[in-house]
Each structure stands twice: as C-alpha cells, then as structure tokens.
Design an enzyme around this catalytic site. Structure first.
Site, short mmCIF file in Angstrom:
data_model
loop_
_atom_site.label_atom_id
_atom_site.label_comp_id
_atom_site.label_asym_id
_atom_site.label_seq_id
_atom_site.Cartn_x
_atom_site.Cartn_y
_atom_site.Cartn_z
N SER A 18 67.30 77.65 111.49
CA SER A 18 66.46 76.80 110.96
C SER A 18 66.55 75.03 111.32
O SER A 18 67.14 74.98 112.43
CB SER A 18 66.49 77.00 109.55
OG SER A 18 65.32 76.31 108.76
N HIS A 45 62.72 79.25 112.08
CA HIS A 45 61.67 78.59 110.95
C HIS A 45 60.79 77.48 111.48
O HIS A 45 61.41 76.60 112.02
CB HIS A 45 62.17 78.30 109.75
CG HIS A 45 63.21 79.42 109.09
ND1 HIS A 45 64.06 79.00 108.11
CD2 HIS A 45 62.91 80.64 109.02
CE1 HIS A 45 64.76 80.09 107.80
NE2 HIS A 45 64.00 81.09 108.21
N ASP A 139 68.71 82.17 104.19
CA ASP A 139 68.07 83.04 105.08
C ASP A 139 68.99 83.40 105.90
O ASP A 139 69.58 82.78 106.66
CB ASP A 139 66.73 82.58 105.78
CG ASP A 139 66.00 83.75 106.23
OD1 ASP A 139 66.01 84.92 105.69
OD2 ASP A 139 65.09 83.47 107.05
#
Ligand SMILES: C[S@@+](CC[C@H](N)C(=O)[O-])C[C@H]1O[C@@H](n2cnc3c(N)ncnc32)[C@H](O)[C@@H]1O
Lengths: 194, 271
Positions: A18, A45, A139
């Site tokens: 990310s 992401h 995540d």
C-alpha cells in the site's frame, strides 16, 4: 533466514503493498529476470482506475516482462507480471485462472491483499510465495496467516525500511515463519524462487 | 470457517437438489469465499452444523441466496460508462418509437434509477420500459421502493456529475430521516421481476441489455449460456453492455457484435 536457503520451484509470487510500496517495486523490477518461470501478481491499494493505468505504464517502463492488468478468467502464466485492477478483489481458481470479485471491501480495501494471499494459497500451497511491502493499514496480515497454513513462503519488508511500517509490522505480529526483506533484496529474492 | 473443496460441492448439490438453486456454474473461488463469509457471519461452529441448517431450514435459504450472491452496487457506477451511453446509445434510441431495456442482475436498483435519469434527461423515458431483473427477491424489494441511505448521496451526486448529469441531482429525490426516496416519476417506467440467468428463458425482445458485474461470478460455460440468452433476447442492431472487467470477446459470438468506439464494454449486434 538466508536467501540461499530458498530453492527454486515456486510457481507464483503475490506481492501486496500500500502506501510507500510502489517505489520498492519500481526499484526492484529492472533487476528481476524477465523470463522467470513464475507468475508475479501485484496487489496494490490504488485510488482509482486512472491511477492504476498509470501504475501499469510505469511498471512497464521498468522491465522487459509483460506487465498487464488482470482480466477475469485469464489463465495465470509464468513470466508475466499481473496487476490487480482497481475496485475488484483478485481470486485464484483451481484451474489457475484469475477471477474477479466486486464484493464488499475487506480492510477498507478493494482489491484486498488478504483476499488474494488466501485464495492463491489454497490453490498453490507450498509453491506460492507471498511478499508484503510498506503500507499504512493491516491488510495482508490475515492472508499471510492463511498462506502460512498452506505452507507458502512468506517475506515481509523490514518495517525499519518501510515508508509506512504499519502493514509489515502488523503482519509480523501475527505471522510465525517469515523472511525479513530489505527493499534492495526483493529482486534477488524473486529471482531465486524459480 | 474454512470450507474445503468437497464441502463446497456438497453445499452446491444441496442447494440444487433441495431448493432448485443451481450455483454449479459459479466461479468456485468467490463462491467459497461467500459461503465462508456467511458461516462466519452467522457464527456456525462447524461445517456440519452449517450444512444441517441449510438442509433443514427452508427459511434460512432465503438468507443463503441473498448472501451468496454479491449485491454491491451504486448509482452511476463507473461514470464514464454512463457518459458513453449518453453519447453513443441514446441518440440511436431516440429514433425508435418505443424502447425496451433489460437490466439483468440489477441488484437493489441503483442502476435502474441511474438509467431512468439518463433517459429522462434525454426526453426518452416516457417511451421506454425498463425491465429490471435479479435472482434475488430481497434486493428487488429494495429496488421497487427506491429508498436508499442519504449518506450515499454525496458520492452519487459526484458520480452523477461525472456521468454527464445535466440537472440538479437532488431534485430526483426527497430526503427524510437519513434516507432518500427517488421520485416515482423515475420508477413508473420500470418493471421489476425475479429472473434467474442460470435457468430462466428469454422473455422479450430488447434494444438494450445491460448486465454488469454479474458474469464475473460465473464460469466460462455459464457465461456462454447467458450470452446465448442475451443474443436471443436482443434485436438486431441492439446493444449489450457489460461490467468494466467483462467481455464478449471470447464468447464465440464476437463476430456477431461490434464493440463501440468509446472503449467501454458496449457491443452492437450487427448480424
Ligand atoms: C454485483 S451485483 C451487480 C449490480 C449492478 N448490475 C451493478 O453493476 O452495480 C450482482 C447481481 O447479480 C445477481 N445475480 C447473481 N446470480 C444471478 C443469476 N443467476 N440470475 C440473475 N441474477 C443473478 C445478484 O443477486 C446481484 O444482485
């Protein structure tokens, strides 16, 4: 654990990241062997679709490998770098094709790294490697637990080198066996997998 | 809960044999996730208990179908898709005396209201019928009412503008107690009905068929069946629109269709 303990024989590596992960990937890509006999699946992401096609172009400029956004029901082939499309989770089917899923966000994310780690682990088992890079949320941690349970190989970016250490750190808190990866080791790590 | 491959096949067989719902053509990876998610939501301690509930409780099946299917949707999802509809399809439709549009897998109806607003602004709604169908009766109930959380309106009005909206989005609904209700003027031209793409036949002839983010959940064989169903239900020179990641390219039918210029997933039937 030392890098040279990792033998070849891996068929797929899933790289999740990310905030702060793009630079790591871009720096590593030129040094990754273009005709590797393994598929590279990148789940990052992204903010939106435009952002993602920019990413695909950027990555293309760094490698001779084919870099493409994943299409649904596409067979997973080695030597290709696949990028998760924005707003879809990426799943792996038993016949080694991708399927896409626009269901609820997971960890406020779609694509979610957890979802792909877990789904790929079920299919590839011990021939899967998972890499988790920099990011500001958690995540990937749960997915790595599942991947570990299926004997996948796990590498996590050293939080001390991550622009956003939260993601690698939360994974390290819950995952048992993993390699700690310095950003400059990423290419070598992947080259050794196949 | 983790569900093994064989267990998943048991559930698929149960739903079919006992209740007539055929999920055998659904892509397994997401189906497995949906079942695992449901078992987790409803806190089943084991697969055996989960399966027992499904086998013994016909009321629970409604919930199973609702939760196994993915119903995530929004108004003017992918605004550029609606821009393409405005630019490339509405001008063609305007030349027809009467327009029939089928929205297959319409979920809770946001897509149908988006379409109605587009047609209204092009002054075509009065001569259009929108057939909005889904396998899932519960989401169709929501669609029929046209009542949605007010909290979503900020995003939807942004989508509306990005989709080339010409008016004031807030004039299409009235707000009350955290909810909004879309104007009945928009739903007057809609017909809601359950229709299962796996097992039900064609029921009319359409100039436009829109089926977005449904086929990604189907395997190739089922996708092909649905493409044939759509082909049989579409007028010559009619349009088929799919979700941003779906394609007609590999359907064996691609020579009958021409993709539109916009780069969106819209095809026109040419033979
Ligand atoms: C992700 S939603 C898509 C909603 C909307 N078309 C969109 O793109 O925003 C998928 C819908 O397909 C419906 N569906 C799933 N299987 C179906 C089937 N066999 N026949 C008809 N509809 C189905 C689900 O109930 C769900 O409402």
């Amino acid at each position: 654990m030392a890098e040279d303990l990792i033998g070849p024989g891996y068929q797929c590596v899933v790289i999740g990241g990310s905030a702060g992960s793009i630079k790591v990937l871009i720096d590593a890509l030129p040094a990754i062997t273009p005709h590797l006999r393994l598929a590279i699946v990148v789940v990052l992401h992204r903010k939106n679709a435009a952002d993602n096609s920019l990413l695909v172009h950027l990555l293309r400029s760094k490698t001779l490998m084919l870099v493409k956004e994943i299409e649904e029901k596409e067979p997973i082939c080695s030597g290709i770098c696949y990028i998760a499309p924005p707003d879809y989770h990426v799943l792996v089917e038993k016949d080694r094709t991708f399927s896409l899923d626009a269901s609820e966000k997971v960890n406020f994310s779609r694509p979610s790294i957890d979802v792909t780690f877990e789904s790929a682990a079920v299919v590839y088992g011990a021939s899967l490697a998972c890499v988790l890079l920099s990011g500001a949320n958690s995540d990937g941690a749960h997915g790595l637990i599942m991947a570990g349970a299926h004997n996948a190989l796990i590498a996590i970016q050293d939080p001390a080198t991550a622009e956003m250490p939260a993601m690698p750190r939360s994974a390290m808190n819950v995952v048992e066996n993993y390699h700690i990866l310095q950003p400059e080791q990423l290419a070598g790590f992947i080259n050794n997998l196949a | 809960m983790q569900i093994a491959d064989e267990e998943l096949e048991l559930l698929v067989a149960d739903l079919h044999d006992r209740y007539g719902y055929d999920f055998s053509g659904y892509a397994r990876a997401s189906l497995k996730r949906r079942f695992e998610r449901l078992a987790g939501l409803d806190k089943f301690p084991s697969f055996a208990e989960f399966r027992y509930k499904i086998l013994k409780d016909p009321v629970y099946i409604k919930r199973v179908v609702e939760e196994i299917t993915v119903n995530v949707t929004e108004m003017f999802r992918d605004p550029h898709f609606y821009l393409a509809l405005r630019a490339e399809i509405l001008p063609v439709l305007a030349t027809y005396p009467f327009i029939r549009i089928w929205l297959a897998g319409v979920a809770s109806g946001e897509e149908a209201y988006s379409m109605a607003i587009l047609l209204y602004e092009a002054n075509l709604l009065h001569k259009t019928l929108i057939y909005a169908t889904d396998i899932n009766p519960a989401v169709l109930d929501v669609a029929r009412k046209g009542i949605y959380p007010a909290a979503k309106m900020k995003q939807y009005s942004e989508n509306y503008l990005a989709a080339g909206g010409k008016g004031d989005f807030s004039e299409y609904y009235t707000a009350r107690y955290g909810y909004i209700k879309l104007n009945e003027e928009l739903s007057r031209r809609m017909i809601f009905s359950t229709h299962n793409l796996v097992s039900d036949a064609t029921f009319n002839e359409f100039q436009v068929i829109i089926c977005r983010n449904v086929l990604i959940y189907f395997d190739k064989t089922l996708q092909d069946r649905v493409f044939h169903l759509f082909n049989d239900s579409l007028d010559i020179f009619g349009f088929i629109a799919l979700g941003s990641k779906e394609t007609l390219k590999f359907s064996g039918m691609s020579d009958k269709y021409k993709v539109l210029k916009s780069g969106e997933k819209i095809w026109r039937k040419i033979s």
